[in-house]
Design a protein around this motif. Structure first.
Motif, mmCIF file in Angstrom:
data_model
loop_
_atom_site.group_PDB
_atom_site.id
_atom_site.type_symbol
_atom_site.label_atom_id
_atom_site.label_comp_id
_atom_site.label_asym_id
_atom_site.label_seq_id
_atom_site.Cartn_x
_atom_site.Cartn_y
_atom_site.Cartn_z
ATOM 1 N N ALA A 65 0.822 -1.205 0.000
ATOM 2 C CA ALA A 65 0.000 0.000 0.000
ATOM 3 C C ALA A 65 0.863 1.265 0.000
ATOM 4 O O ALA A 65 0.552 2.247 -0.687
ATOM 5 N N MET A 66 1.939 1.281 0.778
ATOM 6 C CA MET A 66 2.834 2.448 0.796
ATOM 7 C C MET A 66 3.467 2.671 -0.575
ATOM 8 O O MET A 66 3.574 3.803 -1.037
ATOM 9 N N ASN A 67 3.899 1.570 -1.213
ATOM 10 C CA ASN A 67 4.462 1.692 -2.569
ATOM 11 C C ASN A 67 3.422 2.241 -3.539
ATOM 12 O O ASN A 67 3.731 3.074 -4.402
ATOM 13 N N ALA A 68 2.195 1.782 -3.398
ATOM 14 C CA ALA A 68 1.122 2.282 -4.263
ATOM 15 C C ALA A 68 0.902 3.776 -4.023
ATOM 16 O O ALA A 68 0.705 4.550 -4.978
ATOM 17 N N ALA A 69 0.938 4.179 -2.758
ATOM 18 C CA ALA A 69 0.761 5.601 -2.429
ATOM 19 C C ALA A 69 1.891 6.436 -3.021
ATOM 20 O O ALA A 69 1.663 7.519 -3.572
ATOM 21 N N ARG A 70 3.116 5.942 -2.916
ATOM 22 C CA ARG A 70 4.264 6.675 -3.497
ATOM 23 C C ARG A 70 4.109 6.810 -5.010
ATOM 24 O O ARG A 70 4.397 7.867 -5.579
ATOM 25 N N ASP A 71 3.672 5.723 -5.646
ATOM 26 C CA ASP A 71 3.450 5.779 -7.096
ATOM 27 C C ASP A 71 2.392 6.821 -7.441
ATOM 28 O O ASP A 71 2.540 7.575 -8.408
ATOM 29 N N ARG A 72 1.325 6.866 -6.655
ATOM 30 C CA ARG A 72 0.267 7.858 -6.893
ATOM 31 C C ARG A 72 0.818 9.271 -6.734
ATOM 32 O O ARG A 72 0.505 10.163 -7.528
ATOM 33 N N GLN A 73 1.605 9.490 -5.709
ATOM 34 C CA GLN A 73 2.160 10.820 -5.472
ATOM 35 C C GLN A 73 3.124 11.223 -6.581
ATOM 36 O O GLN A 73 3.133 12.364 -7.011
ATOM 37 N N ARG A 74 3.924 10.272 -7.044
ATOM 38 C CA ARG A 74 4.836 10.561 -8.159
ATOM 39 C C ARG A 74 4.049 10.965 -9.392
ATOM 40 O O ARG A 74 4.406 11.915 -10.089
ATOM 41 N N THR A 75 2.986 10.229 -9.672
ATOM 42 C CA THR A 75 2.148 10.537 -10.832
ATOM 43 C C THR A 75 1.526 11.917 -10.676
ATOM 44 O O THR A 75 1.503 12.701 -11.619
ATOM 45 N N ALA A 76 1.023 12.202 -9.479
ATOM 46 C CA ALA A 76 0.420 13.521 -9.227
ATOM 47 C C ALA A 76 1.461 14.623 -9.366
ATOM 48 O O ALA A 76 1.186 15.687 -9.929
ATOM 49 N N ASP A 77 2.673 14.385 -8.855
ATOM 50 C CA ASP A 77 3.732 15.384 -8.952
ATOM 51 C C ASP A 77 4.125 15.645 -10.398
ATOM 52 O O ASP A 77 4.460 16.769 -10.760
ATOM 53 N N SER A 78 4.088 14.606 -11.229
ATOM 54 C CA SER A 78 4.466 14.797 -12.629
ATOM 55 C C SER A 78 3.418 15.612 -13.372
ATOM 56 O O SER A 78 3.692 16.196 -14.404
ATOM 57 N N ARG A 79 2.193 15.664 -12.840
ATOM 58 C CA ARG A 79 1.136 16.463 -13.459
ATOM 59 C C ARG A 79 1.144 17.898 -12.958
ATOM 60 O O ARG A 79 0.439 18.736 -13.472
ATOM 61 N N THR A 80 1.913 18.195 -11.941
ATOM 62 C CA THR A 80 1.968 19.527 -11.367
ATOM 63 C C THR A 80 2.835 20.411 -12.260
ATOM 64 O O THR A 80 3.890 19.998 -12.729
ATOM 65 N N LEU A 81 2.376 21.624 -12.480
ATOM 66 C CA LEU A 81 3.113 22.553 -13.322
ATOM 67 C C LEU A 81 4.299 23.141 -12.560
ATOM 68 O O LEU A 81 4.204 23.400 -11.358
ATOM 69 N N SER A 82 5.361 23.363 -13.287
ATOM 70 C CA SER A 82 6.525 24.010 -12.679
ATOM 71 C C SER A 82 6.242 25.508 -12.557
ATOM 72 O O SER A 82 5.303 26.035 -13.148
ATOM 73 N N ALA A 83 7.079 26.188 -11.801
ATOM 74 C CA ALA A 83 6.917 27.636 -11.624
ATOM 75 C C ALA A 83 7.012 28.350 -12.969
ATOM 76 O O ALA A 83 6.266 29.293 -13.238
ATOM 77 N N ALA A 84 7.913 27.902 -13.832
ATOM 78 C CA ALA A 84 8.065 28.522 -15.148
ATOM 79 C C ALA A 84 6.808 28.315 -15.997
ATOM 80 O O ALA A 84 6.384 29.219 -16.722
#
Length: 171
Positions: A65-84
């Protein structure tokens, strides 16, 4: 580990769901993420045909479950826009006119209305019917009881007058 052990892990996941969710919520800081991670863990465990030796099935499920949560967070982070990227979006031109443009357009409109009021009534009505209402010339001629040639002549005179008056106002 045998298929019986895999069945035990699946059963424990169901039986200890609430306990696991509480532990994950404390660790992840989000009840929603904990629930999604457990769902993902269930799907991952359901896809497995066999697993190696598992000494503590509860900790195994928690780790999945923790690995799944980390994967979800990584995916969410990759969808986040950078400051630029955010800065770039903020620089997109606003299509709405600024106050100065609005004021100028209103002034131009008032000027056009004044010029139109100076036209003889029939000429003004013909111009508005042709340009504003987009009425066909034949229908204008029929409505005013005049020839098509006279409609064309009135339109031409109205347009020439409006252009000349606009040019004089601009100077």
């Amino acid at each position: 580990m045998t298929e019986a052990s895999l069945a035990l892990i699946r059963r424990l996941l169901v039986e200890r769901y609430d306990e696991l969710k509480r532990r994950l919520t404390r660790r992840l800081g989000s009840s929603e993420l904990a629930g999604e991670a457990l769902q993902d863990a269930w799907l991952r465990i359901a896809r497995v045909d066999s697993i190696g030796v598992v000494r503590n099935p509860g900790n195994y499920i928690f780790g999945v479950a923790m690995n799944a949560a980390r994967d979800r967070q990584r995916t969410a982070d990759s969808r986040t826009l950078s400051a630029a990227e955010v800065d770039g979006l903020l620089e997109i031109a606003d299509g709405a006119p600024d106050p100065e443009q609005v004021t100028r357009a209103r002034s131009d409109l008032r000027g056009l209305e004044a010029i139109l009021r100076e036209l003889p009534p029939r000429r003004r009505a013909i111009l508005l019917a042709a340009r504003l209402d987009q009425m066909p010339r034949q229908e204008i001629a029929r409505r005013f009881g005049i020839s098509l040639r006279l409609v064309e002549l009135e339109l031409q005179r109205a347009q020439e007058y409006c252009l000349a008056r606009r040019d004089r106002r601009g100077e």
